[in-house]
Design an enzyme around this catalytic site. Structure first.
Site, PDB file in Angstrom:
ATOM      1  N   LYS A  14       0.845  -1.209   0.000  1.00 55.56           N
ATOM      2  CA  LYS A  14       0.000   0.000   0.000  1.00 55.56           C
ATOM      3  C   LYS A  14       0.871   1.246   0.000  1.00 55.56           C
ATOM      4  CE  LYS A  14       0.911   1.265   4.397  1.00 55.56           C
ATOM      5  NZ  LYS A  14       1.829   2.344   4.701  1.00 55.56           N
ATOM      6  N   ASP A 147      -2.485  -1.706   9.892  1.00 52.75           N
ATOM      7  CA  ASP A 147      -2.645  -1.748   8.435  1.00 52.75           C
ATOM      8  C   ASP A 147      -3.185  -3.087   7.925  1.00 52.75           C
ATOM      9  OD1 ASP A 147      -1.586   0.816   8.221  1.00 52.75           O
ATOM     10  OD2 ASP A 147       0.458   0.098   7.843  1.00 52.75           O
TER      11      ASP A 147
END
Ligand code: C5P
Length: 311
Positions: A14, A147
């Site tokens: 990401k 995350d």
């Protein structure tokens, strides 16, 4: 990649295209407003029946000469904890031989460890037949790391809380990026700690007022690259630069190479350089590979889906 009893899942890296960090909370985490973008760099986790847990790692960070970036193969690896947590919650024994094929550099601000944990949850759920729903997996993921829930869902999402409270964002416009990995890994807690020190010293704004994510979401929905470039925000960039001054040279190299926009990814030290389009990304990647400041350069695009079974 499914042979015999093996089950494989992959999960993406990401980039936080918006990362606004609030003050330190009593629990040691910072309140965030972040926009996650999943990009096309994937780790693959393959699981097989085993006795107890074992982990092998191949690819980026496997047996690296530099100890700092070495991916652990014991319970310090988030994948180990993911396996124990899923087994515990489902009431099955934690038995599996797990191989992690890494393409995402470790400690780079790309959520590589979170991707591995998310892929492991999906693969082990299939191997063990535990049939956890997405909601169950998201709850386990949030306990593993801030995350990890995003690594499960992928795409584009707004993250609140410490990053784990997700709202999906419908943004199908594809953006092209070049990821430049400069130097050794940076520790996420160290970068957050440096932000607190810079704030206490009055060297950066205090975090009481968070930058709004509206502009970056609008730009992700409709482009063009220049609008996205103008909207990029990362409050962790200043502390990453303070801890790693050479990162300034890496950011300048990307600007000099004609990137539409440049920011540090998450807690760094990866530099995410935004390209105009796919062709421009190929050009930018070649130029940055020759700039002599990056250890690894990868052209990627986003959004891509989260953790999925493969094969
Ligand atoms: O959740 P995760 O394990 O990835 O967090 C690693 C560390 O990063 C935390 O222990 C904390 O020091 C820092 N962190 C933070 N605020 C967040 C997320 C992470 O301070 N929202």
């Amino acid at each position: 990649m499914s042979t015999g009893d093996a089950v494989a899942a992959r999960a993406p890296a990401k980039v936080n295209v918006h990362l606004a960090v609030g003050p330190l909370r009593a629990d040691g985490f910072h309140e965030l407003r972040t926009v996650y973008l999943a990009v096309s760099l994937f780790d693959t986790v393959t699981v097989r029946p085993g006795s107890g847990l074992s982990i092998t790692v191949t690819g980026e960070g496997a047996g690296a000469a530099s100890g700092a970036d070495l991916v652990p193969t014991d319970r310090r690896n988030l994948v180990w904890r993911a396996a124990e947590l899923l087994a515990d919650s489902a009431g099955v024994p934690a038995d599996a031989a797990i191989d992690i094929a890494k393409a995402i550099p470790a400690a780079a601000g790309l959520a590589g460890g979170s991707a591995d944990a998310a892929a492991a949850l999906v693969a082990l759920d299939a191997l063990w037949g535990t049939r956890a729903g997405l909601e169950d997996l998201l709850q386990l993921a949030a306990r593993l790391g801030s995350d990890v829930p995003f690594s499960l869902v992928g795409g584009v999402a707004l993250g609140a809380g410490r990053g784990e409270k997700l709202s999906p964002v419908l943004a199908r416009t594809r953006s092209h990026w070049v990821l430049g990995i400069a130097g050794e890994g940076l520790s996420t807690p160290a970068v957050y700690g440096e932000l607190d020190r810079l704030r206490a010293a009055g060297r950066v704004p205090g975090g009481e007022e968070l930058a709004a994510e509206g502009p970056v979401i609008a730009a992700l929905r409709s482009g063009p690259a220049a609008a996205l470039a103008a909207a990029l925000v990362n409050d962790l960039q200043a502390p990453a630069l303070a801890l790693r001054p050479e990162l300034g040279r890496a950011l300048r190299a990307a600007v000099d190479a004609g990137a539409a926009g440049v920011l540090v990814s998450g807690s760094g030290p990866t530099v995410a350089a935004l390209a105009e389009d796919e062709q421009d990304a190929v050009r930018l990647a070649a130029e940055l590979a020759g700039a002599g400041v990056f250890r690894t350069v990868r052209a990627v695009h986003g959004p891509v889906p989260g953790a999925r079974l493969v094969g």
